[in-house]
Design an enzyme around this catalytic site. Structure first.
Site: not given
Ligand code: NAI
Ligand SMILES: CCCCCCCCCC(=O)CC(=O)SCCNC(=O)CCNC(=O)[C@H](O)C(C)(C)COP(=O)(O)OP(=O)(O)OC[C@H]1O[C@@H](n2cnc3c(N)ncnc32)[C@H](O)[C@@H]1OP(=O)(O)O
Length: 725
Positions: A428, A449, A461, A499
């Site tokens: 993000s 995104h 995005e 953002n």
């Molecule tokens: N939470 C939000 O509202 C938003 C988040 N994002 C972006 O999306 C991305 C993910 O965010 P979330 O889903 O909120 O995080 P999250 O913490 O819910 O999920 C991340 C997942 O990635 C897994 N993971 C970590 N290393 C890994 C690997 N090497 N191989 C496979 N899986 C792995 C973790 O086990 C975890 O389940 C981030 O870059 C965040 O900035 C983008 C838009 C909105």
């Protein structure tokens, strides 16, 4: 077709005595003034010819009509076209010429009959459609009203309650439903459409089928008292759901006049308010959004190169957390086979469980069958390694926001994925060049995104770096369309477009609160302005973990204009991290209903003492208008930077990004459109004054200063030379 005209109609008279008039105005046979005036002359000719007994109206190439040509509203608003006499089309042409004619007409509807298209068909004496036809009056969505007789004929054909539902929700119905409602007289296969319509028209002449003028029907209308009650209820609901818009209530006035005083008075009222609504600011905003939304897929230098999207047969997603599971859901719902990779069995199971829950919620609501659920879930496979990545066409990385982890993942992807595979990140905030630093695949690295929840939120995005190939962007635009997202293509930088605009909005809110403004009054003013919720309620929803991670990126990259407030970190320290912990700026009950928390004061006071800010009596007593200006003018300022830097190619793309990514009210036309409706001079002068009093957070950027000092529109194109893309 004459190059100066927009669309036409053609008439062919058959040996059976039926004149078939075809609407021709690609791509959706919209009813431009040229089409409507041609239709009128064809009609007059058909009525005067002795060899014509009846008329069939149809649309070319499998589409009846997508309604009045929306660009015509813009021409009237700008004064480049003179508005026809009030009621000329709806009363003089459609009612007095067509519906009151001594020869019957039948509409043969294939594909679309929307807005003016459906209204034209309702003025005919019968309607035959194909099974796939979509029938609706979506005008309110555009800020106008069903002004070709729709407010009068639809209630008379389908009943008042159903007509109100169709008009107020703008949702179309399918042919079968239209048939059972009485809107459509027969549903036949495409190949039989014209022959059935011709036969039906002749049957009306020969009195084997009824000759029905919809506008004169009364059998489906409720008694007057009941109708008034229904309309009163509809008004109440409309005031609640669309408090900042006048046109839905004006539409209800036209409906009510028709029911109380008869259809002629109703048609006259409809024509009067139909003409008035065109000049409302909200209508201008909504029409701008209609064209801007369709304009986001036109990317100069990318989509004008004749590139054909490659077929994406299989997608892999890394990370099955909140975002990864939402993205997987969106993809399998559109029939993409997906591999979901996680770090261990437990996390994989949890990720797949989240996808399952997303789909199960549809089954519970009745919008998905159990069979469809099973079939959709069968498209998802879990994985703990990269072996199954060897034949994927696209990978979307959605692991936590950590640069070195993402860098490692992209380096791995380069080893396992095929050469053509698109390597996308859902980051993000992080600069994509940094994410791809350890690869030699810069041309296929792109940002995809999504917004949370990814299977629900409409915006995608698409972030391109200076190296991303045009083919990759075209491919991703195609995937976006297939998964029903509105894509906006932007350039690479910290925070991209959405953002970057979001950040100053929440920062301004923290700034005001530290100087004594009431957070709950800020949220209330912002909600009244039309945002789905205020900045504090939003922080609670997103969660303080995400808020702090995002803030860190901004503080690092834009230190000169970041307001560093400690309110959120202080609450986080006390384990109140937003809605998920039931405590944030608000307190949450079992049903997640928010209520103000008197304890919040404590954190604000502590943060105030840490930042050295003082309560400012002027900011304590801000009016709602001042709150909106102080929270949104910094957003306009950042949007100007994003535009000037070429991160967005068109100002209209920022309008769409703000509406679909931030929830900015569509009827205000988007952030840049709204800013121009206020005037760059005023916005510049306010920011300039605040920056002198309160510091650089408010300082107008060079672009805003330049345009604001001249009062020039902010959305006028930026010279190419200055654009980064
Ligand atoms: N939470 C939000 O509202 C938003 C988040 N994002 C972006 O999306 C991305 C993910 O965010 P979330 O889903 O909120 O995080 P999250 O913490 O819910 O999920 C991340 C997942 O990635 C897994 N993971 C970590 N290393 C890994 C690997 N090497 N191989 C496979 N899986 C792995 C973790 O086990 C975890 O389940 C981030 O870059 C965040 O900035 C983008 C838009 C909105
Ligand atoms: C006082 C003066 C006289 C005027 C009286 C006013 C009374 C008017 C009463 C009235 O009847 C009003 C109306 O009819 S308003 C229009 C109602 N119709 C709609 O809202 C439909 C809008 N269109 C859509 O929802 C979709 O485009 C559609 C479902 C038709 C097709 O979707 P699809 O995804 O296949 O294609 P899309 O990319 O959306 O559109 C393709 C292309 O077509 C252009 N377009 C679509 N509809 C219209 C239209 N009604 N007028 C003009 N142009 C239309 C769209 O912009 C796209 O163009 P592009 O250049 O991007 O290819």
């Amino acid at each position: 077709m004459d190059s100066r005209t927009k669309g036409k109609t053609v008439m062919e008279v058959g040996s059976d005595g039926v004149a078939v008039i075809t609407l021709i105005n690609p791509p959706v046979n919209s009813l431009s003034f040229d089409v409507l005036y041609n239709l009128k002359s064809n009609y007059e000719e058909a009525l005067s010819r002795n060899d014509v007994k009846a008329i069939v109206i149809t649309g070319a190439k499998g589409k009846f009509s997508g309604g009045f040509d929306i660009s015509g509203f813009g021409e009237i608003q700008k004064g480049t076209r003179k508005e026809p006499k009030v009621g000329y089309i709806s009363i003089d042409i459609l009612t007095d010429l067509l519906e009151a004619a001594r020869k019957p007409s039948v509409a043969a509807i294939d594909g679309l009959a929307l807005g003016g298209g459906l209204e034209l068909s309702m003025a005919c004496h019968a309607r035959i459609s194909t099974p796939g036809a979509q029938l609706g009056l979506p005008e309110l969505q555009l800020g106008v009203i069903p002004g070709f007789g729709g407010t009068q004929r639809l209630p008379r054909l389908v009943g008042l309650t159903k007509a109100l539902e169709m008009i107020l929700t703008s949702k179309p119905v399918r042919a079968e439903e239209g048939h059972s409602l009485g809107l459509i007289d027969a549903v036949v296969p495409s190949a039989e459409l014209l022959t059935t319509a011709r036969r039906w028209a002749l049957d009306i002449v020969e009195r084997r089928k009824p000759w029905i003028s919809s506008v004169l029907k009364t059998d489906k209308l409720p008694p007057l008292g009941e109708a008034r009650e229904i309309l009163k209820f509809a008004r109440g609901q409309t005031r609640k759901q669309a408090p900042n818009m006048k046109h839905p209530l004006m539409c209800l006035d036209a409906l009510e006049t028709g029911i109380v005083s008869g259809p002629r008075a109703g048609l006259e009222k409809e024509a009067e308010v139909g003409s008035q609504v065109i000049s409302l600011d909200t209508t201008k905003g909504l029409i701008h959004v209609f064209f801007s939304q369709r304009g986001t897929v036109k990317v100069p230098g990318v989509t004008d190169r004749g590139l054909i999207p490659r077929k994406i047969k299989k997608v892999a997603i890394i990370g099955g957390g909140l975002m990864g599971s939402g993205i997987a859901t969106a993809l399998i719902l559109s029939n993409y086979p997906v591999i979901l990779k996680e770090v261990n069995e437990k996390f994989l199971e949890a990720g797949i469980g989240r996808v399952k829950a997303n789909l199960q919620s549809r089954v519970r609501k009745g919008s998905m069958s159990k069979e469809k659920f099973e079939k959709t879930m069968s498209l998802l496979k879990g994985s703990l390694d990269y072996e199954s990545f060897r034949d994927v066409d696209m990978v979307i990385e959605a692991v936590i926001e950590n640069i070195s982890l993402k860098q490692q993942i992209f380096a791995d992807l380069e080893k396992y994925c095929p050469q053509h595979c698109i390597l996308a990140s859902n980051t993000s905030t992080i600069d994509l060049n940094k994410i791809g630093e350890r690869t030699k695949s810069q041309d296929r690295i792109v940002g995809a995104h999504f917004f949370s929840p990814a299977h629900v939120m409409p915006l995608l995005e698409i972030v391109r770096t200076n190296h991303t190939s045009a083919q990759v962007i075209v491919d991703l635009l195609d995937v976006g369309k297939k998964i029903k997202k509105t894509p906006v293509v932007v350039g690479n930088c910290t925070g991209f477009a959405v953002n970057r605009m979001f950040f100053p909005y929440t920062q301004a809110a923290m700034f005001l609160v530290e100087r004594g403004a009431d957070p709950y009054l800020i949220d209330s003013a912002v909600s009244k302005f039309g945002m789905p919720m205020g900045p504090f309620r939003l922080c609670d929803l997103v969660g303080f973990g995400v808020a702090i991670a995002t803030a860190t990126q901004f503080i690092e990259n834009f230190p000169e204009r970041t307001y560093k407030s400690m309110i959120i970190p202080l609450m986080q320290e006390d384990k109140r991290a937003g809605e998920a912990t039931r405590k944030g700026f608000y307190l949450y009950d079992d049903k997640r209903k928010a209520k103000p928390d008197p304890e919040l004061k404590k954190y604000i006071e502590k943060a105030r003492s840490m930042s050295g800010a003082n309560v400012d009596p002027k900011l304590v007593k801000l009016s709602e208008k001042e709150i909106i200006e102080m929270t949104f003018f910094p957003v306009v300022n950042e949007a100007c930077r994003v535009f000037a830097e070429g991160i967005a190619v068109k100002a209209a793309d920022l309008d769409i990004a703000a509406i679909f990514g931030m929830g900015f009210p569509p009827y205000r036309g988007g952030i840049m459109f709204w800013a121009d409706s206020i005037g760059s001079k005023y916005i510049y002068s306010r920011l300039d004054e605040w920056s002198k009093t309160y510091g650089d957070f408010f300082k107008p950027c060079a672009f805003l200063a330049e345009r604001g000092s001249k009062g020039a529109p902010l959305s006028a194109p930026v010279e190419q030379a200055r654009s980064r893309l």
